[in-house]
Design an enzyme around this catalytic site. Structure first.
Site, PDB file in Angstrom:
ATOM      1  N   LYS A  99       0.843  -1.200   0.000  1.00 41.39           N
ATOM      2  CA  LYS A  99       0.000   0.000   0.000  1.00 41.39           C
ATOM      3  C   LYS A  99       0.875   1.246   0.000  1.00 41.39           C
ATOM      4  O   LYS A  99       1.890   1.306   0.705  1.00 41.39           O
ATOM      5  CB  LYS A  99      -0.912  -0.032   1.236  1.00 41.39           C
ATOM      6  N   SER A 133      -9.735   2.328   3.044  1.00 42.72           N
ATOM      7  CA  SER A 133      -8.857   3.036   2.133  1.00 42.72           C
ATOM      8  C   SER A 133      -7.977   2.124   1.274  1.00 42.72           C
ATOM      9  O   SER A 133      -7.501   2.540   0.224  1.00 42.72           O
ATOM     10  CB  SER A 133      -7.937   3.964   2.924  1.00 42.72           C
ATOM     11  N   SER A 173      -9.711  -0.157   7.128  1.00 48.91           N
ATOM     12  CA  SER A 173      -9.151  -0.026   5.778  1.00 48.91           C
ATOM     13  C   SER A 173      -8.518  -1.288   5.212  1.00 48.91           C
ATOM     14  O   SER A 173      -8.199  -1.338   4.024  1.00 48.91           O
ATOM     15  CB  SER A 173      -8.120   1.101   5.742  1.00 48.91           C
TER      16      SER A 173
END
Lengths: 507, 503
Positions: A86, A161, A185
């Protein structure tokens, strides 16, 4: 158990399966990495799961692993298995933006601790995955670099997210990905993409090198297609780090072994009354009930528990998180790195800071900075931040009381299946409601795991979440591994096998 | 240049009519090997932006880790100032935007300082003791250093600014007094003496080099005036970063005169921060410090609370060195100095060198005579501190030893000292190589005495006539003849023997 035996495509294997194929000499890491890069090349133009693909570096690591393996060197079990990271995780020499324009072009001079661990274990890093800006969002639509699409339906959100990591794993672009979970997330994207995601106990994985949103809530964890893979990746990235004062001192226990045990006899599973009723879509609830029934039939004991203060968790979260975020994001000012906007007419440091932050941050980030700044202001601190911290304590007490009665808690991971792109972008509160079931774990620091519970509304995946006491992450793997096997038995294979073909995919 | 905005009231007049109250915040940079929350080296004067790590720069993703040594130093300071040491305390973020602050917040302590509620006795030059109450001592990190290029050196009018982050993250302890009332006309002296007392404590604790000129110790000086000691506290001003004892004294003096002028005119003192100007001793307004300034403090979520165990605190207490005041009392007694002698020694900064000289075997009075005399003059001429002279206490002790053993006399000793100060080596070696040893060989001296007696019959007559003090007129030529190396005492004895007189 989740390997697709019909296919010779190595990207379809689980990470554990890929590791075995490497160890058996069925495939080289270079071939495996190349196959994933090809897959990314084929499908990611449409999905937009990756913000940066580090082809050369990944292949170079892969070739190095192959040489070492050929030389008989003792390697980590996951050595040579590619991974996506990420973009909120700092990677030396590899662009890191956290999904924000304000960091566009920044190439960090250091690695996050968890990235050091990935490099030390020699996992080729395929690239950096898309995300809501600074991890603020539940749909990845807040990325400054365009939304990621859901592999199940290109018009749907992949969650957020960490939509990029979940989509990358769900679309076989990577067998493993790193996510971060501040309020859901990792788990909510897993739920809406039919994948597995784990938020470890706070402090299990070092936060050093994670671009902070809310320091007391952030935790990195695995995004995978199987529970066992999450356990393997969690074992790799966990451990005490002297550079993170909040990192736990204990050694990592055997998560993978717990994931493979497939035995829930006598396991007490608590169903949280506050997280199964109103607001949860009917089919999401049905899949949840069926999952519980599977567990019960395998010998688990299902118990109803009440966590009355969870009602206030969302409100407390939306005070604590923005408060910490407003402070953590103060450093992005155009002075030392990242975007710098110089206004005309005698610019001063202050006016450059204002202009850079004004142009560099997106709306959701600004919204949370404003909320947090307000909540910490003199005269409001006690009413907002102070009260929220009290609620946090009450949520922690609810968990403690519940875990006196049960071994794990369970709830649907998210209230609905993936919604449509743009559906909630104008309604922040509706967007925030996505995290209703995942937030309490962050407030209390307890671990949570989401795995697919089946297909719900519109034939899209739903997830079930297990929560365990702090430092008892292995219980998640025990419950999750067992339920995964039970469900896949009932489905006749992994849920992801039912996902439609993607644009650009060569069958 | 700078306009002075108010009429100043004569200091004596101002302090006749108003009661000044002080409040002093002292920042001390700790001499730890690394920074407060960071493994970067804590060093002075490296090239800009070289003593840094990603943490010093607050790069995205970095986290602080508390320096245990800094905590130890903070506790030692707290204990030396008779403070309570917190059982558990947290760091907090003090938030404001400024380019020298890498995270745009300073990691500090807010409502949970590591040390609180203490006191320290401050001795003024005439021996009067003023007890200053300490409200708190807390840990924090320093900011980077901005250099404003172009214009006056302040940010206003500069064409651009440079920032050096070597200092960013250097450990600081900030010590905050309670209001210091009842000091009257002595306020300037008390302020300076308080900071000097702290400086001496930091040095004896060995927690900081505590060099004022390097900014290791910086004082923010708060001054307010009130009508009388019974009146409520007046509005204060805070003059920031005053960096020498003399400047502290001048700051207080100036602020008292300035504020008296404002109050005399029936106006209100503005609560603000001010800057001190070395060149003419005035202060000027900085930013207005109003309640509107909101640092939005909240507990630092990246750090766990610091909870020093009671065992550790007691261990640190037990190993505290003798503090300066106690040491001065002890040494004064041991050395048998008068109060005045001791004060002069302390004020001259000669305590350490005298102590070291005494430890090397010299009597206290002899050590004092050297360091407060010849050496003090040399240091003053060279514009250096006593401990920066080329002569060490061990060499001074050796020099005195040569005198005591009568190997050299005072005059030659001064000659030898000159050589030592030039860096020519140890006194014995200099005496040896230069052939400066005293001549006390009677055969040599007797010849010289005989010659002098023969040359000065009138002087001899005076001596034999009872004017024994005239003997000096004979000794002079003898010393000259022996190039000053004659043992004057022995010469005197030989003359008296030869002339048959008694001393």
């Amino acid at each position: 158990m989740t390997q697709n035996s019909q296919s010779t495509d190595p990207t379809r294997l689980s990470a554990a399966g890929q590791a075995k194929a490497l160890a058996d000499g069925d495939v080289t890491s270079e071939q495996l990495t190349r196959a994933h890069l090809d897959r990314i090349g084929a499908v990611d133009g449409d999905l937009n799961a990756f913000l940066h693909v580090s082809e050369d570096e990944a292949l170079s690591t892969a070739r190095d692993v192959d040489q070492r393996r050929a030389a008989g060197e003792q390697l980590h079990a996951l050595a040579g298995v590619p991974i996506a990271v990420k973009d909120v995780v700092v990677t030396k020499g590899m662009p890191t933006t956290a999904g924000s324009k304000i960091l566009e072009g920044w190439v960090p001079p250091y690695d996050a601790t968890l990235v050091e661990k990935l490099r030390a274990a020699r996992l080729p890093i395929l690239g950096k995955t898309n995300m809501d800006e600074f991890a603020m969002g539940s749909s990845t639509e807040n990325s400054a670099f365009g939304p990621t699409r859901n592999p199940w339906d290109r018009d749907r959100i992949p969650g957020g997210s960490g939509g990029g990591s979940a989509a990358a794993v769900g679309a076989y672009e990577a067998p493993l990905a790193i996510g971060t979970d501040t309020g859901g997330s990792i788990r909510q994207p897993a739920s809406v993409t039919g994948t597995v995601g784990v938020k470890p106990t706070y402090g299990s994985v070092s936060r050093y090198g994670l671009i902070a949103m809310a320091s007391s809530l952030d935790q990195a964890g695995p995004c995978t297609r199987t529970v066992e893979d999450s356990a393997l990746l969690h074992e790799l990235i966990a451990g005490h780090d002297a550079r993170d004062s909040t990192s736990l001192p204990e050694h990592v226990p055997g998560f993978a072994e717990a994931a493979r045990r497939q035995d829930v006899k006598g396991l007490r599973v608590g169903v949280i009354e506050q997280l199964e009723g109103e607001g949860f879509a009917p089919e999401v609830r049905a899949r949840f009930e069926e999952s519980l029934a599977q567990l019960e039939s395998a010998g688990a004991e299902i118990v109803r528990v009440s966590c009355p203060n969870f009602e206030y968790a969302l409100g407390a979260y939306y005070l604590i998180m923005p408060s910490e975020a407003s402070s953590n994001l103060a450093k992005f000012d155009g002075m030392r790195y990242g975007m710098r906007v110089v206004p005309e007419d005698h610019p001063t440091a202050e006016s450059v800071m204002k202009a850079s932050r004004g142009a560099g941050f997106g709306d959701e980030v600004k919204r949370r900075i404003l909320l947090g700044t307000y909540a910490l202001s003199a005269g409001y601190y006690d009413a907002y931040y102070g009260s929220a911290q009290k609620v946090r304590t009450l949520v922690q007490r609810d968990f403690s009381a519940a875990f006196e009665k049960v071994d794990v808690l369970a709830s649907p991971t998210a209230p609905t299946v993936a919604f449509r792109l743009g559906e909630k972008t104008d309604d922040p509160l509706a967007m925030y409601m996505n995290d209703i079931a995942t937030i309490p774990a962050n407030l209390a620091g307890v671990p949570g795991l989401s795995l697919p519970s089946g297909l719900a509304e519109d034939g899209l995946p739903a997830g079930i979440q297990f929560l365990a006491p702090a430092r008892a992450d292995e219980r998640l793997y025990r419950a999750g591994g067992a339920l995964e096997a039970l469900l896949e038995d009932s489905w006749g294979g992994p849920l992801l096998d039912r996902a439609p073909a993607l644009a650009g995919e060569v069958k | 240049m700078t306009t002075i905005e108010t009429d100043l009231v004569d200091y004596e007049d101002a302090t006749d009519r108003y009661d000044p109250v002080l409040g002093i915040e002292v920042h001390v940079e700790l001499g730890t090997a690394t920074k407060m929350f960071d493994g970067a080296p804590n060093i002075f004067a490296a090239d800009p932006n070289t003593a840094i790590t990603p943490v010093s720069l607050g790069l995205p993703g970095t986290l602080p880790v508390v320096n245990e040594k800094a905590v130890e130093y903070a506790i030692r300071i707290g204990l030396a100032l008779n403070c309570e040491i917190a059982e558990s305390c947290r760091f907090a973020r003090k938030q404001y935007f400024y380019p020298d602050l890498t995270k745009n917040f300073q990691t500090s302590q807010y409502d949970e300082p590591i040390a609180h509620d203490g006191w320290v006795d401050v001795e003024l030059e005439d021996g009067e003791i003023v007890r200053v109450e300490i409200e708190r001592a807390h840990m924090e990190e320093d900011a980077g250093k901005s250099t404003h290029v172009g214009g006056s050196g302040r940010i206003q009018g500069a064409t651009h600014s440079l920032v050096d982050y070597n200092r960013a993250g250097v450990p600081l302890v900030e010590i905050v007094t309670r209001p210091i009332p009842g000091v009257g006309k002595r306020a300037p002296e008390v302020a300076a003496a308080y900071v000097r007392t702290l400086r001496d404590i930091f040095r004896s604790l060995d927690v900081s080099e505590a060099r004022m000129e390097r900014g290791n110790v910086r004082a923010d000086v708060n001054v307010s005036l009130r009508e009388s000691a019974e009146a409520p506290l007046g509005t204060r001003t805070e003059t920031k970063n005053v960096n020498s004892f003399r400047s502290i004294d001048r700051t207080v003096r100036y602020e008292i005169s300035r504020q008296a002028g404002i109050l005399d005119a029936g106006q209100h003192v503005v609560q603000e921060t001010r800057h001190f100007h070395e060149e003419d001793g005035h202060t000027s307004a900085g930013r207005v410090k109003s309640d509107a300034e909101d640092y939005r403090y909240f507990p630092e979520p990246d750090l766990v609370p610091v909870a020093p165990s009671r065992e550790w605190v007691e261990q640190l207490r037990a190993t505290l060195p003798e503090l300066p005041a106690a040491r001065r009392r002890r040494l004064r007694e041991e050395w048998g100095f008068s109060d005045l002698e001791m004060r002069d020694v302390v004020n001259a900064g000669a305590l350490d060198v005298i102590e070291a000289t005494v430890e090397s075997g010299t009597s206290a009075q002899s050590a004092r005579k050297w360091w407060m005399g010849e050496l003090a003059r040399t240091a003053s001429e060279q514009g250096v501190e006593l401990d920066e002279l080329a002569a060490t206490p061990a060499q001074i002790a050796e020099l005195q030893g040569l005198i005591d053993e009568k190997k050299i006399n005072d005059k030659i000793a001064r000659q030898v000292l000159g050589k030592v100060l030039e860096g020519s080596g140890d006194p014995s070696a200099i005496v040896e190589s230069e052939g400066l040893a005293v001549v006390s060989d009677d055969s040599v001296l007797t010849g010289a005495v005989d010659q002098a007696i023969a040359d000065n019959p009138d002087v001899v007559a005076k001596i034999q006539g009872g004017k024994v003090q005239a003997i000096g007129a004979l000794i002079g030529p003898i010393m000259k003849a022996t190039r000053g190396q004659a043992d004057a005492g022995r010469v005197r004895e030989i003359i008296m023997e030869k002339l048959g007189v008694q001393g």
